[in-house]
Design a protein around this motif. Structure first.
Motif, short mmCIF file in Angstrom:
data_model
loop_
_atom_site.label_atom_id
_atom_site.label_comp_id
_atom_site.label_asym_id
_atom_site.label_seq_id
_atom_site.Cartn_x
_atom_site.Cartn_y
_atom_site.Cartn_z
N UNK A 1 -0.38 2.36 -8.83
CA UNK A 1 -0.69 0.74 -8.75
C UNK A 1 0.10 0.44 -10.11
N UNK A 2 0.07 1.14 -11.16
CA UNK A 2 0.64 0.67 -12.42
C UNK A 2 2.07 0.32 -12.08
N UNK A 3 3.07 1.11 -11.63
CA UNK A 3 4.19 1.00 -11.43
C UNK A 3 4.48 0.14 -10.30
N UNK A 4 3.66 0.14 -9.21
CA UNK A 4 3.82 -1.07 -8.18
C UNK A 4 3.59 -2.32 -8.76
N UNK A 5 2.87 -2.53 -9.72
CA UNK A 5 2.60 -4.00 -10.13
C UNK A 5 3.68 -4.40 -11.12
N UNK B 1 0.76 -1.08 -0.14
CA UNK B 1 0.09 -0.10 -0.13
C UNK B 1 0.90 1.29 -0.16
N UNK B 2 1.92 1.05 0.84
CA UNK B 2 2.91 2.56 0.80
C UNK B 2 3.46 2.76 -0.78
N UNK B 3 3.79 1.62 -1.33
CA UNK B 3 4.30 1.80 -2.55
C UNK B 3 3.28 2.29 -3.61
N UNK B 4 2.19 1.89 -3.33
CA UNK B 4 1.13 2.14 -4.41
C UNK B 4 0.60 3.81 -4.27
#
Length: 250
Positions: A149-153, A141-144
């Motif tokens: 969301x796209x870069x996190x994925x 969640x912190x990364x999102x």
């Protein structure tokens, strides 16, 4: 020297150094455990107004030292998440100064800082997919919230490393400095931070991090503080303000 977290305080800036150069500053279990109490100590020190997290030499942190994590993967992940959460909860501005590899647990720690400055040529990655590990929900969640969301994925699905250009473009880092210029820029920027109102910074940090239950608290702090009057007076008198509110005040 044994793997450890070193720290020093200079001109109101606490610098925490991840020191494990034999393994590119990978975090041992003992280092993960040591970080929260170290942060508590520095947070309580009125001499500290800003915290910088960095790595020894030319590497920020290459992740976790797997050889020291003898327990279950859940236990190992719990240590890392506890350290990350303690860093995110630090009540004063935090800045990660990044050179070289910032991977796995290193990226986890960097993401928990308020700001990230990186030297050109640094590499970033979040690599649990290479180990078959489910990345912790709070860390995801912190990364999102940081990169979307796209870069996190992209990072979590692939485990691939990205360069400073892409890290800057996606919001993973805030500034990229030419080789040899990182320390100078961090020193310059932390001097700016230490000259500003801690009241403004502390309230802004909580609001930006999504706290929705502290509006009344910060309104009360503002009413009881002399920082606003001092800031206006200093502006009119063309001098540097001398703000007096500290995190211990609130």
């Amino acid at each position: 020297m044994e793997p450890q977290l070193l720290h020093r305080i200079t001109d109101s800036v606490a610098t925490v150094v991840i020191h494990h150069p034999a393994k590119r500053n990978a975090m041992t279990a003992a280092m993960w455990r040591a970080l929260p109490p170290l942060l508590d100590m520095l947070a309580a020190d009125p001499a500290v107004r800003v915290l910088v997290l960095t790595g020894e030499g030319g590497t920020f942190c290459a992740g976790a030292d797997i050889s020291t994590l003898r327990g279950s993967s859940e236990e190992a992940q719990g240590l890392a998440v506890a350290a990350e959460e303690a860093l995110a909860a630090f009540p004063k501005p935090t800045l990660a100064a990044i050179r070289g590899h910032c991977v796995g647990g290193g990226s986890q720690l960097a993401a928990a800082c308020d700001l990230r400055f990186a030297e050109e040529g640094s590499l970033f990655g979040v690599t649990p997919a290479k180990l078959g590990i489910v990345y912790a929900a709070p860390s995801t969640r912190r990364l999102v919230s940081l990169v979307g969301p796209a870069t996190t994925k992209y990072l979590l699905f692939s485990g691939e490393l990205i360069d400073t250009e892409r890290a800057l473009r996606t919001g993973l880092v805030d500034e990229v400095l030419p080789e040899g210029e990182l320390a100078k820029r961090v020193a310059e920027f932390t001097r700016i931070l230490t000259s500003r109102s801690q009241l403004t910074q502390a309230a802004a940090k909580e609001f930006a991090d999504g706290r929705t239950d502290r509006d009344a608290h910060w309104a009360e702090q503002a009413r009881g503080s002399d920082d606003r009057a001092e800031g206006v007076a200093a502006f009119l008198e063309r001098r540097q303000p001398r703000f007096t509110w500290t995190t211990t005040s609130g």
